[in-house]
Enzyme design. Structure first.
Site, short mmCIF file in Angstrom:
data_model
loop_
_atom_site.label_atom_id
_atom_site.label_comp_id
_atom_site.label_asym_id
_atom_site.label_seq_id
_atom_site.Cartn_x
_atom_site.Cartn_y
_atom_site.Cartn_z
N LYS A 9 67.44 -9.28 -5.81
CA LYS A 9 66.76 -7.98 -5.88
C LYS A 9 67.72 -6.84 -5.52
O LYS A 9 68.80 -7.06 -4.96
CB LYS A 9 65.54 -8.00 -4.95
CG LYS A 9 64.44 -8.98 -5.39
CD LYS A 9 63.20 -8.82 -4.51
CE LYS A 9 62.10 -9.79 -4.90
NZ LYS A 9 60.87 -9.58 -4.08
N TYR A 49 55.67 -7.94 -13.06
CA TYR A 49 54.80 -8.17 -11.89
C TYR A 49 53.32 -8.00 -12.23
O TYR A 49 52.50 -7.79 -11.31
CB TYR A 49 55.18 -7.21 -10.77
CG TYR A 49 56.32 -7.64 -9.86
CD1 TYR A 49 56.47 -8.97 -9.44
CD2 TYR A 49 57.23 -6.71 -9.37
CE1 TYR A 49 57.49 -9.35 -8.58
CE2 TYR A 49 58.27 -7.08 -8.51
CZ TYR A 49 58.39 -8.40 -8.12
OH TYR A 49 59.39 -8.78 -7.26
N PHE A 57 50.23 -2.86 -2.84
CA PHE A 57 51.64 -2.44 -2.86
C PHE A 57 52.27 -2.59 -4.24
O PHE A 57 53.49 -2.62 -4.37
CB PHE A 57 52.43 -3.24 -1.82
CG PHE A 57 52.18 -4.72 -1.86
CD1 PHE A 57 52.87 -5.54 -2.75
CD2 PHE A 57 51.25 -5.29 -1.00
CE1 PHE A 57 52.62 -6.89 -2.81
CE2 PHE A 57 51.00 -6.67 -1.05
CZ PHE A 57 51.70 -7.46 -1.95
N ARG A 102 66.37 -15.43 2.67
CA ARG A 102 65.66 -14.27 3.21
C ARG A 102 65.94 -14.09 4.70
O ARG A 102 66.03 -12.97 5.19
CB ARG A 102 64.16 -14.39 2.91
CG ARG A 102 63.87 -14.01 1.44
CD ARG A 102 62.48 -14.39 1.00
NE ARG A 102 62.08 -13.71 -0.23
CZ ARG A 102 61.01 -14.06 -0.93
NH1 ARG A 102 60.21 -15.04 -0.51
NH2 ARG A 102 60.71 -13.41 -2.04
N ASN A 112 63.05 -8.00 0.05
CA ASN A 112 63.31 -9.33 0.59
C ASN A 112 64.31 -10.16 -0.23
O ASN A 112 64.22 -11.38 -0.28
CB ASN A 112 61.99 -10.08 0.81
CG ASN A 112 61.17 -10.21 -0.45
OD1 ASN A 112 61.61 -9.79 -1.52
ND2 ASN A 112 60.00 -10.79 -0.34
N HIS A 115 63.73 -13.18 -5.62
CA HIS A 115 62.46 -13.57 -6.24
C HIS A 115 62.59 -15.00 -6.73
O HIS A 115 63.67 -15.42 -7.16
CB HIS A 115 62.14 -12.66 -7.44
CG HIS A 115 61.05 -13.21 -8.32
ND1 HIS A 115 59.72 -13.00 -8.05
CD2 HIS A 115 61.10 -14.01 -9.42
CE1 HIS A 115 58.99 -13.65 -8.96
NE2 HIS A 115 59.80 -14.26 -9.81
N GLU A 126 58.23 -16.39 -16.94
CA GLU A 126 59.27 -15.49 -16.41
C GLU A 126 60.62 -15.75 -17.10
O GLU A 126 61.37 -14.81 -17.36
CB GLU A 126 59.38 -15.64 -14.89
CG GLU A 126 58.15 -15.11 -14.17
CD GLU A 126 58.18 -15.29 -12.66
OE1 GLU A 126 57.19 -14.92 -12.01
OE2 GLU A 126 59.19 -15.82 -12.12
#
Ligand code: IDP
Ligand code: MG
Length: 135
Positions: A9, A49, A57, A102, A112, A115, A126
Protein backbone atom coordinates in the site's frame (compact mmCIF):
# COMPACT_ATOMS: atom_id res chain seq x y z
CA UNK A 1 -0.44 -24.34 -6.12
CA UNK A 2 -2.76 -21.49 -5.20
CA UNK A 3 -2.58 -17.82 -6.24
CA UNK A 4 -3.53 -14.75 -4.27
CA UNK A 5 -3.39 -11.00 -4.79
CA UNK A 6 -1.09 -8.90 -2.65
CA UNK A 7 -0.69 -5.12 -2.64
CA UNK A 8 2.03 -3.08 -1.00
CA UNK A 9 0.00 0.00 0.00
CA UNK A 10 0.98 3.67 -0.43
CA UNK A 11 2.24 4.10 3.15
CA UNK A 12 4.81 1.29 2.79
CA UNK A 13 5.84 2.26 -0.75
CA UNK A 14 6.36 5.90 0.33
CA UNK A 15 8.40 4.80 3.34
CA UNK A 16 10.65 2.67 1.09
CA UNK A 17 9.66 -0.58 2.79
CA UNK A 18 8.79 -2.41 -0.43
CA UNK A 19 12.20 -4.08 -0.77
CA UNK A 20 12.04 -5.46 2.77
CA UNK A 21 8.45 -6.61 2.25
CA UNK A 22 9.35 -8.39 -0.99
CA UNK A 23 12.29 -10.03 0.82
CA UNK A 24 9.87 -11.34 3.48
CA UNK A 25 7.59 -12.65 0.71
CA UNK A 26 10.44 -14.55 -0.95
CA UNK A 27 11.88 -15.80 2.35
CA UNK A 28 8.46 -17.30 3.09
CA UNK A 29 8.49 -19.35 -0.11
CA UNK A 30 6.10 -17.41 -2.34
CA UNK A 31 6.73 -17.13 -6.06
CA UNK A 32 6.00 -13.66 -7.44
CA UNK A 33 4.03 -14.45 -10.61
CA UNK A 34 3.30 -10.81 -11.53
CA UNK A 35 4.37 -7.48 -10.07
CA UNK A 36 3.30 -4.01 -11.20
CA UNK A 37 3.83 -0.59 -9.68
CA UNK A 38 0.86 1.67 -10.38
CA UNK A 39 -1.13 4.59 -9.02
CA UNK A 40 -4.83 3.78 -8.70
CA UNK A 41 -7.42 6.44 -9.45
CA UNK A 42 -10.11 7.08 -6.84
CA UNK A 43 -12.58 5.38 -9.20
CA UNK A 44 -10.40 2.25 -9.53
CA UNK A 45 -10.05 2.20 -5.73
CA UNK A 46 -13.83 2.33 -5.34
CA UNK A 47 -14.20 -0.56 -7.81
CA UNK A 48 -11.50 -2.61 -6.11
CA UNK A 49 -12.96 -2.09 -2.62
CA UNK A 50 -16.63 -2.28 -3.75
CA UNK A 51 -17.41 -5.04 -1.21
CA UNK A 52 -16.62 -2.50 1.55
CA UNK A 53 -18.87 0.28 0.23
CA UNK A 54 -21.24 0.20 3.22
CA UNK A 55 -18.43 0.51 5.76
CA UNK A 56 -18.08 3.89 7.51
CA UNK A 57 -14.46 4.28 6.41
CA UNK A 58 -15.06 3.52 2.69
CA UNK A 59 -14.18 7.10 1.67
CA UNK A 60 -11.06 7.05 3.84
CA UNK A 61 -9.83 3.66 2.57
CA UNK A 62 -10.38 4.51 -1.11
CA UNK A 63 -8.69 7.92 -0.73
CA UNK A 64 -5.74 6.30 1.02
CA UNK A 65 -5.18 3.45 -1.48
CA UNK A 66 -5.32 5.99 -4.33
CA UNK A 67 -3.07 8.54 -2.55
CA UNK A 68 0.20 7.30 -4.03
CA UNK A 69 1.81 4.43 -5.92
CA UNK A 70 1.18 0.84 -4.88
CA UNK A 71 2.87 -2.41 -5.90
CA UNK A 72 0.36 -5.05 -6.98
CA UNK A 73 1.53 -8.68 -6.98
CA UNK A 74 0.19 -12.11 -7.79
CA UNK A 75 1.73 -14.50 -5.25
CA UNK A 76 1.82 -18.26 -5.64
CA UNK A 77 2.39 -20.96 -3.04
CA UNK A 78 0.63 -23.96 -1.53
CA UNK A 79 -2.31 -22.52 0.42
CA UNK A 80 -1.22 -19.04 -0.69
CA UNK A 81 -4.35 -17.16 0.43
CA UNK A 82 -4.01 -18.18 4.07
CA UNK A 83 -0.20 -18.12 4.02
CA UNK A 84 -0.16 -14.53 2.72
CA UNK A 85 -2.73 -13.36 5.29
CA UNK A 86 -0.68 -15.05 8.03
CA UNK A 87 2.46 -13.25 6.83
CA UNK A 88 0.58 -9.90 6.62
CA UNK A 89 -0.72 -10.14 10.18
CA UNK A 90 -3.90 -8.73 11.73
CA UNK A 91 -5.60 -5.70 10.13
CA UNK A 92 -4.82 -3.63 13.24
CA UNK A 93 -1.02 -3.62 13.63
CA UNK A 94 -1.41 -3.36 17.41
CA UNK A 95 -2.89 -6.88 17.24
CA UNK A 96 -0.49 -8.27 14.60
CA UNK A 97 1.90 -11.07 15.62
CA UNK A 98 5.52 -9.87 15.95
CA UNK A 99 6.97 -11.66 12.90
CA UNK A 100 4.36 -10.22 10.49
CA UNK A 101 4.63 -7.48 7.87
CA UNK A 102 2.02 -5.30 9.56
CA UNK A 103 3.77 -5.58 12.93
CA UNK A 104 6.97 -4.31 11.28
CA UNK A 105 5.67 -1.75 8.81
CA UNK A 106 2.01 -0.73 9.32
CA UNK A 107 1.28 2.74 10.69
CA UNK A 108 -2.28 2.12 11.93
CA UNK A 109 -5.45 0.12 11.16
CA UNK A 110 -6.05 2.07 7.93
CA UNK A 111 -2.47 2.64 6.71
CA UNK A 112 -1.52 -0.95 7.24
CA UNK A 113 1.17 -1.59 4.62
CA UNK A 114 -0.33 -4.51 2.71
CA UNK A 115 -3.51 -6.00 1.25
CA UNK A 116 -4.33 -9.67 0.73
CA UNK A 117 -7.29 -11.51 -0.76
CA UNK A 118 -9.43 -13.24 1.86
CA UNK A 119 -10.94 -16.24 -0.01
CA UNK A 120 -10.63 -18.17 -3.29
CA UNK A 121 -13.48 -16.21 -4.95
CA UNK A 122 -12.07 -12.81 -3.98
CA UNK A 123 -8.55 -13.88 -4.97
CA UNK A 124 -9.81 -14.83 -8.45
CA UNK A 125 -11.74 -11.55 -8.77
CA UNK A 126 -8.88 -9.38 -7.53
CA UNK A 127 -6.30 -11.09 -9.76
CA UNK A 128 -8.59 -10.63 -12.77
CA UNK A 129 -9.13 -6.96 -11.82
CA UNK A 130 -5.42 -6.19 -12.20
CA UNK A 131 -4.19 -8.96 -14.51
CA UNK A 132 -7.09 -9.96 -16.78
CA UNK A 133 -4.78 -11.95 -19.05
CA UNK A 134 -3.66 -14.27 -16.21
CA UNK A 135 -5.54 -17.53 -15.88
P1 IDP B 1 -7.85 -6.72 5.76
O1 IDP B 1 -7.06 -5.73 4.93
O2 IDP B 1 -7.03 -7.24 6.90
O3 IDP B 1 -8.48 -7.81 4.93
P2 IDP B 1 -10.53 -5.55 5.98
O4 IDP B 1 -11.42 -5.68 7.17
O5 IDP B 1 -10.88 -6.30 4.74
O6 IDP B 1 -9.04 -5.89 6.46
O7 IDP B 1 -10.45 -3.99 5.65
C1 IDP B 1 -9.90 -3.56 4.43
C2 IDP B 1 -9.02 -2.35 4.70
O8 IDP B 1 -9.82 -1.28 5.19
C3 IDP B 1 -7.96 -2.53 5.80
O9 IDP B 1 -6.79 -3.18 5.36
C4 IDP B 1 -7.68 -1.11 6.18
O10 IDP B 1 -6.80 -0.46 5.27
C5 IDP B 1 -9.06 -0.48 6.08
N1 IDP B 1 -9.71 -0.48 7.40
C6 IDP B 1 -10.20 -1.55 8.09
N2 IDP B 1 -10.70 -1.18 9.27
C7 IDP B 1 -10.54 0.18 9.33
C8 IDP B 1 -10.89 1.16 10.32
O11 IDP B 1 -11.44 0.87 11.38
N3 IDP B 1 -10.55 2.44 10.01
C9 IDP B 1 -9.95 2.80 8.86
N4 IDP B 1 -9.61 1.91 7.90
C10 IDP B 1 -9.90 0.62 8.13
MG1 MG C 1 -9.98 -7.75 3.54
Amino acid sequence: MEKTLGIIKPDAVAAHHSGNIIAMIEKNGFTIVRMQKMHLSKKQAEQFYAVHKERPFFGEMTSFISSGPVIVMVLEKNDAIKAWRDLMGATDPKKAAPHTIRAHYAIDIGKNAVHGSDAPETAAEEIAFFFPDLK
